[in-house]
Scaffold this motif. Structure first.
Motif, PDB file in Angstrom:
ATOM      1  N   GLY A  48       0.822  -1.202   0.000  1.00  3.89           N
ATOM      2  CA  GLY A  48       0.000   0.000   0.000  1.00  3.89           C
ATOM      3  C   GLY A  48       0.857   1.252   0.000  1.00  3.89           C
ATOM      4  N   ARG A  49       0.197   2.384  -0.096  1.00  3.84           N
ATOM      5  CA  ARG A  49       0.906   3.655  -0.126  1.00  3.84           C
ATOM      6  C   ARG A  49       1.692   3.889   1.161  1.00  3.84           C
ATOM      7  NH1 ARG A  49      -1.077   9.433  -2.148  1.00  3.84           N
ATOM      8  NH2 ARG A  49       0.578  10.650  -1.230  1.00  3.84           N
ATOM      9  N   ALA A  50       1.130   3.520   2.289  1.00  2.00           N
ATOM     10  CA  ALA A  50       1.817   3.701   3.573  1.00  2.00           C
ATOM     11  C   ALA A  50       3.088   2.852   3.650  1.00  2.00           C
ATOM     12  CB  ALA A  50       0.881   3.353   4.725  1.00  2.00           C
ATOM     13  N   ASP A  51       3.059   1.661   3.031  1.00  2.00           N
ATOM     14  CA  ASP A  51       4.250   0.811   3.014  1.00  2.00           C
ATOM     15  C   ASP A  51       5.384   1.475   2.242  1.00  2.00           C
ATOM     16  OD1 ASP A  51       2.942  -1.253   4.423  1.00  2.00           O
ATOM     17  OD2 ASP A  51       2.072  -2.008   2.555  1.00  2.00           O
ATOM     18  N   ILE A  52       5.048   2.095   1.118  1.00  2.00           N
ATOM     19  CA  ILE A  52       6.061   2.762   0.302  1.00  2.00           C
ATOM     20  C   ILE A  52       6.609   3.985   1.032  1.00  2.00           C
ATOM     21  CG2 ILE A  52       6.496   3.933  -1.895  1.00  2.00           C
ATOM     22  CD1 ILE A  52       6.060   0.917  -2.093  1.00  2.00           C
ATOM     23  N   ARG A  75       9.507  -6.110  -6.891  1.00  2.00           N
ATOM     24  CA  ARG A  75       8.270  -6.391  -6.152  1.00  2.00           C
ATOM     25  C   ARG A  75       7.167  -5.409  -6.547  1.00  2.00           C
ATOM     26  NH1 ARG A  75       6.424  -7.895  -0.849  1.00  2.00           N
ATOM     27  NH2 ARG A  75       4.171  -7.853  -1.099  1.00  2.00           N
ATOM     28  N   LEU A  76       7.506  -4.119  -6.607  1.00  2.00           N
ATOM     29  CA  LEU A  76       6.505  -3.119  -6.981  1.00  2.00           C
ATOM     30  C   LEU A  76       6.031  -3.323  -8.418  1.00  2.00           C
ATOM     31  CD1 LEU A  76       7.962   0.086  -5.327  1.00  2.00           C
ATOM     32  CD2 LEU A  76       6.010  -1.259  -4.578  1.00  2.00           C
ATOM     33  N   GLY A  77       6.949  -3.660  -9.318  1.00  2.00           N
ATOM     34  CA  GLY A  77       6.575  -3.912 -10.709  1.00  2.00           C
ATOM     35  C   GLY A  77       5.636  -5.097 -10.838  1.00  2.00           C
ATOM     36  N   ALA A  78       5.900  -6.159 -10.088  1.00  2.00           N
ATOM     37  CA  ALA A  78       5.034  -7.342 -10.136  1.00  2.00           C
ATOM     38  C   ALA A  78       3.640  -7.019  -9.592  1.00  2.00           C
ATOM     39  CB  ALA A  78       5.665  -8.478  -9.332  1.00  2.00           C
ATOM     40  N   GLU A  79       3.589  -6.262  -8.494  1.00  2.00           N
ATOM     41  CA  GLU A  79       2.282  -5.923  -7.931  1.00  2.00           C
ATOM     42  C   GLU A  79       1.500  -4.981  -8.849  1.00  2.00           C
ATOM     43  OE1 GLU A  79       1.439  -5.258  -3.996  1.00  2.00           O
ATOM     44  OE2 GLU A  79       2.795  -6.796  -3.249  1.00  2.00           O
ATOM     45  N   LEU A  80       2.180  -4.045  -9.486  1.00  2.00           N
ATOM     46  CA  LEU A  80       1.494  -3.155 -10.422  1.00  2.00           C
ATOM     47  C   LEU A  80       0.981  -3.927 -11.636  1.00  2.00           C
ATOM     48  CD1 LEU A  80       3.734   0.027 -10.300  1.00  2.00           C
ATOM     49  CD2 LEU A  80       1.429  -0.239  -9.396  1.00  2.00           C
ATOM     50  N   ALA A  81       1.757  -4.873 -12.130  1.00  2.00           N
ATOM     51  CA  ALA A  81       1.307  -5.691 -13.261  1.00  2.00           C
ATOM     52  C   ALA A  81       0.092  -6.522 -12.871  1.00  2.00           C
ATOM     53  CB  ALA A  81       2.442  -6.594 -13.729  1.00  2.00           C
ATOM     54  N   GLU A  82       0.092  -7.057 -11.642  1.00  2.00           N
ATOM     55  CA  GLU A  82      -1.048  -7.840 -11.176  1.00  2.00           C
ATOM     56  C   GLU A  82      -2.298  -6.960 -11.053  1.00  2.00           C
ATOM     57  OE1 GLU A  82      -2.330 -10.147  -7.102  1.00  2.00           O
ATOM     58  OE2 GLU A  82      -0.228 -10.200  -7.700  1.00  2.00           O
ATOM     59  N   ARG A  83      -2.126  -5.750 -10.530  1.00  2.00           N
ATOM     60  CA  ARG A  83      -3.262  -4.836 -10.406  1.00  2.00           C
ATOM     61  C   ARG A  83      -3.779  -4.410 -11.776  1.00  2.00           C
ATOM     62  NH1 ARG A  83      -1.432  -1.014  -5.291  1.00  2.00           N
ATOM     63  NH2 ARG A  83      -1.402  -2.719  -3.799  1.00  2.00           N
ATOM     64  N   ASP A  84      -2.872  -4.131 -12.713  1.00  2.00           N
ATOM     65  CA  ASP A  84      -3.291  -3.760 -14.068  1.00  2.00           C
ATOM     66  C   ASP A  84      -4.078  -4.892 -14.725  1.00  2.00           C
ATOM     67  OD1 ASP A  84      -2.108  -1.309 -13.765  1.00  2.00           O
ATOM     68  OD2 ASP A  84      -0.320  -1.800 -14.940  1.00  2.00           O
ATOM     69  N   SER A  85      -3.635  -6.122 -14.506  1.00  2.00           N
ATOM     70  CA  SER A  85      -4.334  -7.278 -15.064  1.00  2.00           C
ATOM     71  C   SER A  85      -5.731  -7.398 -14.463  1.00  2.00           C
ATOM     72  CB  SER A  85      -3.530  -8.544 -14.779  1.00  2.00           C
ATOM     73  OG  SER A  85      -4.261  -9.681 -15.110  1.00  2.00           O
TER      74      SER A  85
END
Length: 117
Positions: A48-52, A75-85
């Motif tokens: 989440g944003r607070a984690d970053i 890690r951030l790239g993988a999570e963003l790709a998962e969210r985009d999907s």
């Protein structure tokens, strides 16, 4: 006199070099253990944003440690790709539902309402 100053300068430079590098059996500047990532990203839930905002990467002598930065970016790239999907999947589901609603205008009408008239 010049020769004396030259010899004195060589002695001083040698002494400072040995003191910094560590001459003999004992080291003046011991090796420091490298910093490790203090606030790793959560492994059990999405980032989440607070984690970053709370993330602090360890500093190395020449900036940040590349391995830690690469790990965080991967890690951030993988999570963003998962969210985009997931977003694309939900948008296609919504588009399909809207297309069905347009094709059948009576979809939201109550079938028993016409019988009551």
């Amino acid at each position: 006199m010049f020769l004396f100053l030259l010899v004195a300068m060589v002695v001083v430079v040698t002494a400072v070099t040995l003191a910094v590098v560590g001459g003999g059996d004992r080291e003046v500047l011991p090796e420091a253990a490298p910093e490790q990532l203090v606030d790793p990203l959560p492994a059990t839930r999405p980032v989440g944003r607070a984690d970053i905002e709370a993330l602090r990467l360890p500093v190395a002598p020449r900036g940040y440690r590349m391995a830690d930065v690469d790990e965080v970016l991967a890690r951030l790239g993988a999570e963003l790709a998962e969210r985009d999907s997931r977003i694309a999947e939900l948008e296609s589901t919504l588009a399909g539902a809207q297309a069905t609603a347009v094709a059948r205008p009576d979809l939201f009408k109550n079938p028993g309402a016409e019988d009551q008239r």
